[in-house]
Design a protein around this motif. Structure first.
Motif, PDB file in Angstrom:
ATOM      1  N   SER A 299       3.504 -13.197   3.214  1.00 29.66           N
ATOM      2  CA  SER A 299       2.422 -12.268   3.526  1.00 29.66           C
ATOM      3  C   SER A 299       1.171 -12.998   4.008  1.00 29.66           C
ATOM      4  O   SER A 299       0.463 -12.513   4.893  1.00 29.66           O
ATOM      5  CB  SER A 299       2.096 -11.399   2.314  1.00 29.66           C
TER       6      SER A 299
ATOM      7  N   SER B 102       9.046  -5.686   6.768  1.00 26.12           N
ATOM      8  CA  SER B 102       8.359  -6.309   5.636  1.00 26.12           C
ATOM      9  C   SER B 102       6.933  -6.713   6.016  1.00 26.12           C
ATOM     10  O   SER B 102       6.163  -5.887   6.490  1.00 26.12           O
ATOM     11  CB  SER B 102       9.193  -7.493   5.141  1.00 26.12           C
ATOM     12  N   SER B 103       6.558  -7.978   5.838  1.00 24.61           N
ATOM     13  CA  SER B 103       5.184  -8.402   6.102  1.00 24.61           C
ATOM     14  C   SER B 103       4.810  -8.279   7.569  1.00 24.61           C
ATOM     15  O   SER B 103       3.630  -8.120   7.897  1.00 24.61           O
ATOM     16  CB  SER B 103       4.971  -9.844   5.623  1.00 24.61           C
TER      17      SER B 103
ATOM     18  N   HIS C 254       3.803  -4.576   7.603  1.00 22.84           N
ATOM     19  CA  HIS C 254       2.682  -4.244   6.735  1.00 22.84           C
ATOM     20  C   HIS C 254       1.369  -4.865   7.197  1.00 22.84           C
ATOM     21  O   HIS C 254       0.289  -4.287   6.936  1.00 22.84           O
ATOM     22  CB  HIS C 254       2.988  -4.704   5.308  1.00 22.84           C
TER      23      HIS C 254
ATOM     24  N   HIS D  92       8.322  -3.347   0.121  1.00 16.22           N
ATOM     25  CA  HIS D  92       7.379  -3.710  -0.922  1.00 16.22           C
ATOM     26  C   HIS D  92       6.386  -4.757  -0.425  1.00 16.22           C
ATOM     27  O   HIS D  92       6.570  -5.354   0.635  1.00 16.22           O
ATOM     28  CB  HIS D  92       8.123  -4.265  -2.132  1.00 16.22           C
ATOM     29  N   THR D  93       5.351  -4.968  -1.201  1.00 16.59           N
ATOM     30  CA  THR D  93       4.367  -6.019  -0.969  1.00 16.59           C
ATOM     31  C   THR D  93       4.173  -6.804  -2.258  1.00 16.59           C
ATOM     32  O   THR D  93       4.634  -6.398  -3.328  1.00 16.59           O
ATOM     33  CB  THR D  93       3.010  -5.416  -0.566  1.00 16.59           C
ATOM     34  N   SER D  94       3.471  -7.910  -2.167  1.00 13.53           N
ATOM     35  CA  SER D  94       3.132  -8.661  -3.383  1.00 13.53           C
ATOM     36  C   SER D  94       2.275  -7.810  -4.309  1.00 13.53           C
ATOM     37  O   SER D  94       2.385  -7.909  -5.536  1.00 13.53           O
ATOM     38  CB  SER D  94       2.387  -9.948  -3.020  1.00 13.53           C
ATOM     39  N   SER D  95       1.447  -6.951  -3.725  1.00 15.11           N
ATOM     40  CA  SER D  95       0.602  -6.070  -4.542  1.00 15.11           C
ATOM     41  C   SER D  95       1.439  -5.136  -5.391  1.00 15.11           C
ATOM     42  O   SER D  95       1.154  -4.912  -6.579  1.00 15.11           O
ATOM     43  CB  SER D  95      -0.337  -5.259  -3.635  1.00 15.11           C
TER      44      SER D  95
ATOM     45  N   GLN E  58      -1.352 -11.073  -3.874  1.00 13.28           N
ATOM     46  CA  GLN E  58      -1.798  -9.676  -3.905  1.00 13.28           C
ATOM     47  C   GLN E  58      -3.301  -9.573  -3.680  1.00 13.28           C
ATOM     48  O   GLN E  58      -3.784  -8.600  -3.095  1.00 13.28           O
ATOM     49  CB  GLN E  58      -1.360  -8.985  -5.205  1.00 13.28           C
TER      50      GLN E  58
ATOM     51  N   GLU F 160      -3.743  -9.834   0.095  1.00 10.20           N
ATOM     52  CA  GLU F 160      -3.345  -8.580   0.740  1.00 10.20           C
ATOM     53  C   GLU F 160      -4.437  -7.523   0.626  1.00 10.20           C
ATOM     54  O   GLU F 160      -4.769  -6.843   1.603  1.00 10.20           O
ATOM     55  CB  GLU F 160      -2.045  -8.067   0.120  1.00 10.20           C
TER      56      GLU F 160
ATOM     57  N   LEU G 191      -0.389  -0.294   0.408  1.00 13.72           N
ATOM     58  CA  LEU G 191       0.215  -1.505  -0.142  1.00 13.72           C
ATOM     59  C   LEU G 191       1.281  -1.159  -1.175  1.00 13.72           C
ATOM     60  O   LEU G 191       2.133  -1.988  -1.504  1.00 13.72           O
ATOM     61  CB  LEU G 191      -0.850  -2.396  -0.788  1.00 13.72           C
TER      62      LEU G 191
END
Length: 282
Positions: free
Chosen positions: A87, A112-113, A116, A137-140, A161, A164, A178
């Protein structure tokens, strides 16, 4: 705050959330990982085209550095094919596009990233035929999921996160996005598994990716999306078939499906399930 609370207090308007879902299931379920991206559908690398660069590959710092070093002041387009990646690298590439005012031409996949952060923030976007932009999904989301179930996230996940959220604030995007796509992939459980000697975080989901409708995507981006955008499951199927068998395990939902309950999201995957999905392929 429970992650169910985050989703229920989203600022995404009800008009977006009420779209019917058209599902193309290529597999019964899928597994999303925090730090690994699936296979690309082109030969990785960076090459010059008439009005800029053509880049194919996973978003890593090295890949983004190469793109940055080969861009010329006269370039107007970056043609990108990417399954996603780190990300932080994706956000770095997004900033390069915005600072240079480059047009983003998405070809094949942007998952993905890539979706996003690069696609979502690009000031000008054109989508090639048979191209899919997929969110999950995201790291958040991963961070919030772990916190809600009493687990301790890693320092790297915490840092990711934070980056992001700062970027979404920078571009004026709704922070709720997110989290929202990950909910709509219908997460079943979350856990860790050992992959090549390193413990990796994963989420088992019903669908690999969510593809918002064009109108929803334009509202989220606050800008039009030019070119191809799938209108139904048949459009998605044609795009997938054009790539060959390399991404045949992916599954897609077009629109916004039912919001899962908090319990459905925070369950812990059994270790046997993790091993079944993540046995290393050497």
């Amino acid at each position: 705050m429970p992650i169910g609370g985050i989703a229920l207090r989203m600022n995404i308007r009800c008009a977006i959330c009420s779209f019917a879902v058209a599902v193309l299931s290529l597999t019964a379920s899928s597994v999303a990982q925090a730090q690994r991206s699936p296979a690309v559908i082109c030969t990785p690398g960076v090459e010059r085209i008439a009005d800029g660069l053509k880049a194919c590959g996973e978003l890593t710092n090295a890949f983004v550095s190469r793109i940055d070093s080969e861009l010329k002041p006269t370039d107007i387009t970056l043609q990108l094919t990417s399954p996603g990646g780190d990300s932080g690298a994706a956000i770095r590439l997004a900033r390069i596009l915005r600072q240079r005012g480059l047009r983003l031409k998405v070809s094949g996949i942007c998952f993905s990233s890539c979706a996003h952060f690069v696609f979502l923030s690009a000031p000008y976007v054109v989508i090639d035929a048979n191209t899919l932009v997929g969110f999950h999904h995201t790291s958040s989301f991963m961070y919030a999921s772990l916190i809600s179930r009493g687990s301790t996230p890693t320092d790297l996940l915490r840092k990711n996160q934070e980056v992001e959220k700062e970027f979404f604030h920078e571009i004026g995007a709704q922070r709720a996005f997110l989290y929202a796509p990950a909910y709509f992939t219908r997460p079943a459980c979350i856990g860790y598994t050992k992959y090549y000697g390193v413990y990796d975080l994963f989420i088992k989901t019903k669908w690999s990716f969510i593809i918002p409708t064009r109108s929803a995507m334009e509202e989220i981006r606050h800008a039009p999306v030019q070119g191809f955008w799938p209108q139904n499951a048949s459009d998605v199927a044609r795009a997938v078939s054009s790539w060959g068998a390399i991404r045949a395990r992916d599954s897609f939902a077009l629109g916004w499906p039912r919001m899962p309950s908090e319990a459905e999201v925070t369950a812990t995957c059994p270790s046997s399930d993790a091993l079944r999905h993540f046995r290393p392929q050497r």
